[in-house]
Scaffold this active site. Structure first.
Site: not given
Length: 839
Positions: A328, A286
């Site tokens: 990059d 739970e």
């Protein structure tokens, strides 16, 4: 309510809509915009803090098991012992409150993160251009757009300049659509409504001014989202959900079976029902949703402190799985601050004319903001020549050029700068000196050699050219018969400490690959500076001529991808994903498809809107070290979430299973329903602190992977181990110590809680638990749980919860069993993880 005219607004011109909205091309006033926003109903409605908290609290009791338990307790209040009812209701309410406070703190973290990344748009208000939150845009506003901007509403174009828009999110068409002003037929299909801009699309190139016609759910995009809203599930979320259902099924089947057998044995129906429900609550995971939410929000909070904004909370788990980072080079590998190393003519000599052309081109550019133009604007010119801008052809990723037209005392000039090869293809002549222009044919090979040489020196060389024009209006077709003026030489130095940062990535078993548009020589120079002795470089042209199957093999061996076209980045990422879990960092329009394609998309705070929108994470600082910290935090979050899963599938599940089976063999219940719920309550306190627990460095060094097979193996091995000690407890209490019902229940209650508390310390580390330091709150709350458990049988209300003081012999027997459990569980754990991390 939309009118029929508004739904087909493209059929009317701007004048019609200015009249409808009572506005002009200078926009609305702030006061008018606020009033329209209020009337439109699109104003973001924020629920009160009390309302949010009330809903969150009630949601803690929404699960079917919890509702059944509360219903059964209330029913038993009218039929039996009301004191039991109050005790069970108190435990259930306290458990709910505990989860509520943790989740409330988690939701506040998420709200803070969302406020940091809200989309902004440039709007003209009170005749002044300003940035406002996109949610505050109203019909009648006039917006200004540039390359990279997201469009926040449905608009009618007022002005356009070489405007291309990506409408793939609406039409599925990958090629940008050219837009222009005008009015068109009401029945024109969506793809051909060239005078409209649509919410959810983005500007690829060019500039525009547009009038907002529709906002919120009235927009085309708003209607689609409203009718087809869906949430994309990460692999970890799916794994958690599937695993939760798996445990729930076992729990329900076992609970129903126990209920039926107890009823057949003629035990009290109410007591049997409460026992079965309490078992189900004890066994069911739970806390799993709460633990994952709390762990991820705690991770997001720590990552924010490390300059990483988490846009999509569930993606934290994915970041922990990353074993390849693609980037990059600008701003991550290099400093990101462009230095102008030279403005030279075709002979490689510094030249004032080239300086002047480059300055005009950069200074008058109004489209895509970039560091190259920022650097060129600072160039000092000996004798500046006054000029006036008369036109612009914005940069785009097909032409790879930016052209500006200027008016000077000597006449009008068209000036283009951009990628060397793309500039060269427009040139037919070359400027030798102030008086001489010659045919470029005899000079081409020499210029190409210079370009190659600059690259080998680590310099990025872009070309600049010009021609005289007589007209004031310019178009892409004018970029012909240009005169080559020279090179702009740029240097972006490698970041200090980058090699050490890459070593940190290697320690985390994360590889690095660079994807750049720069030429192979510049890429090779950067790779050598990074310590790659023999870099494997794959160019865009080679990628174009490689099949998808061959590319999957090639990308694994490649260090740097150079001369890459924007559309090729996505193909590279998809090929890499066949072998890696890939994170990609980018900040430009040309990075968006790669950000989408990666397992984890990362952008930066000052990136274009569309890149930030596509990303899972936004960096406040474009630095690899920030990503290293982010990956560590992702793995911590992943490890802490798995701790709860292991605990729930091991000791907790084993204990509950044993109690269930014992109830079939005993004439009485081995544990009362309220004792099972109380045990659950006491152990929930330290379990909820797992999210902030310390994580061993060894667990962070490996990428985290969701492995259901590993969890099932663990569940079987540790479930059997836990049940074995429960059997020993059962036999000791019943046959060796010959205890009665209450003493039996007390003994098993103490043994079960202590094993559940200690298994938390054992399972939280893969090495001996004595060699790993737990988190402060986990340790203190576990200690508190230990003291409460040992003290409970001796407190005044112990009889009300079915507990009784144990004789010293019984107490000592339970402690010996627990000690044996700790020692064997720790040894079993070390063996289990050593076996499963080496196979």
């Amino acid at each position: 309510m939309q009118t029929s005219q508004e739904t087909s607004f493209w059929q009317f011109d701007a004048g019609y809509w200015f009249q409808q909205f009572n506005c002009t091309d200078k926009g609305l006033s702030e006061k008018e915009a606020a009033a329209i926003l209020l009337r439109s109903g699109n104003q973001k409605k924020t629920a009160s803090r009390f309302s949010k908290n009330s809903r969150l609290f009630l949601s803690q009791f929404e699960s079917p098991l919890m509702l059944l338990l509360i219903g059964a307790v209330i029913l038993s209040a009218f039929l039996g012992d009301r004191s039991d009812v109050y005790i069970i209701l108190f435990i259930v309410a306290s458990t709910g409150l505990l989860s509520f406070f943790q989740e409330k703190n988690a939701s506040q973290v998420v709200e803070k993160l969302q406020s940091l990344i809200s989309l902004k748009s440039t709007v003209i208000r009170d005749a002044v251009a300003k940035e406002v939150n996109a949610a505050e845009i109203v019909a009648g506003d006039v917006l200004l757009f540039k390359a990279g901007d997201m469009i926040p509403a449905d608009c009618l174009l007022l002005e356009d300049n070489e405007l291309n828009v990506n409408e793939a999110s609406l039409t599925g068409e990958s090629f940008p659509v050219r837009k222009q002003t005008g009015k068109i037929d009401a029945n024109t299909v969506l793809a051909k409504r060239v005078n409209c801009l649509w919410e959810g699309t983005n500007i690829v190139s060019g500039n525009a001014k547009a009038l907002v016609i529709q906002t919120g759910t009235d927009t085309l995009f708003g209607n689609i989202v409203q009718s087809a809203s869906r949430k994309t599930e990460t692999s970890f979320e799916k794994g958690i959900r599937d695993f939760g259902f798996f445990l729930m099924k076992i729990t329900l089947v076992l609970s129903i079976f126990i209920l039926i057998v107890n009823l057949l044995n003629q035990k009290s129906p109410i007591e049997s029902a409460l026992f079965a429900l309490a078992l189900a609550v004890g066994m069911a995971p739970e806390l799993l949703p709460a633990i994952t939410t709390i762990a991820m929000s705690a991770g997001a909070k720590r990552m924010l402190a490390k300059k990483v904004i988490v846009k999509k909370l569930a993606s934290i788990q994915n970041l922990g799985e990353v074993n390849l980072l693609c980037t990059d080079k600008t701003g991550t590998i290099t400093e990101g601050s462009i230095n102008i190393k030279g403005l030279v003519n075709g002979s490689g000599e510094e030249n004032e004319f080239v300086k002047q052309l480059a300055f005009w081109n950069a200074d008058f550019e109004t489209g895509y903001k970039n560091p190259v133009d920022d650097a060129l604007k600072k160039v000092k010119i000996e004798t500046p020549i006054p000029a006036e801008k008369i036109g612009e052809i914005p940069y785009d990723f097909l032409r790879k050029r930016l052209s500006i037209a200027v008016k000077t005392d000597q006449g009008n000039l068209l000036i283009s700068k951009g990628a060397f090869l793309q500039v060269m293809e427009t040139c037919t002549r070359i400027r030798i000196n102030s008086n001489t222009v010659e045919d470029i044919g005899n000079y081409k090979s020499g210029l190409e050699e210079k370009y190659e040489q600059y690259g080998m020196e680590g310099l990025r060389a872009i070309g600049i050219c010009y021609k005289n024009i007589v007209t004031d209006a310019i178009h892409k077709s004018d970029e012909t018969d240009m005169i080559f003026a020279g090179f702009i030489l740029l240097q972006d130095p490698v970041k200090e400490g980058i090699i050490e940062t890459i070593d940190e990535l290697k320690k985390l078993q994360v590889s690095l690959k660079i994807i750049t548009g720069d030429n192979k020589n510049v890429a090779r120079s950067i790779a050598l500076q990074l310590g790659i002795a023999r870099p494997n470089i794959l160019s865009g042209s080679e990628i174009m001529n490689t099949s998808s199957e061959a590319l999957q093999k090639l990308v694994r061996q490649t260090h740097v991808f150079a001369e890459v076209e924007p559309q090729q980045k996505e193909r590279i990422i998809l090929a890499l994903r066949k072998s890696y879990t890939v994170a990609y960092i980018g900040d430009g329009i040309n990075d968006v498809s790669a950000i989408h394609a990666a397992d984890v998309g990362i952008s930066v705070e000052n990136a274009v809107d569309v890149a930030r929108e596509a990303a899972d994470f936004v960096l406040l600082e474009k630095s690899l070290m920030v990503i290293v910290d982010g990956i560590r935090e992702g793995r911590k979050t992943f490890a802490n979430t798995l701790k709860y899963i292991f605990i729930n599938t091991g000791s907790t599940f084993g204990n509950m299973f044993s109690v269930a089976i014992a109830s079939l063999l005993l004439p009485f219940l081995p544990m009362l329903p309220k004792q099972i719920l109380l045990m659950n309550f006491i152990t929930d306190f330290p379990y909820l602190t797992v999210a902030s627990d310390n994580v061993d460095p060894e667990q962070i060094e490996r990428p985290g992977k969701w492995n259901l097979k590993l969890i099932r193996n663990y569940m079987v091995i540790f479930g059997i181990h836990s049940s074995l000690f429960d059997v020993i407890t059962f036999l000791t209490l019943l046959y060796l110590l010959k205890v009665k019902e209450s003493a039996f229940q007390t003994g098993w209650f103490i043994e079960s809680i202590l094993t559940e508390l200690f298994i938390l310390f054992i399972i939280r580390t893969h090495k001996s638990f004595l060699k790993s330091k737990p988190g402060k709150y986990l340790f203190l709350l576990s200690l508190l749980g230990l003291f409460i458990t040992l003290a409970l049988p001796y407190l005044w209300f112990a009889p009300d919860i079915g507990l009784t003081p144990l004789p010293f012999l019984n107490f000592a027997a339970m402690l010996i069993i627990v000690f044996a459990y700790i020692v064997t569980a720790d040894l079993l754990k070390i063996w289990f993880f050593k076996k499963h991390t080496t196979t």
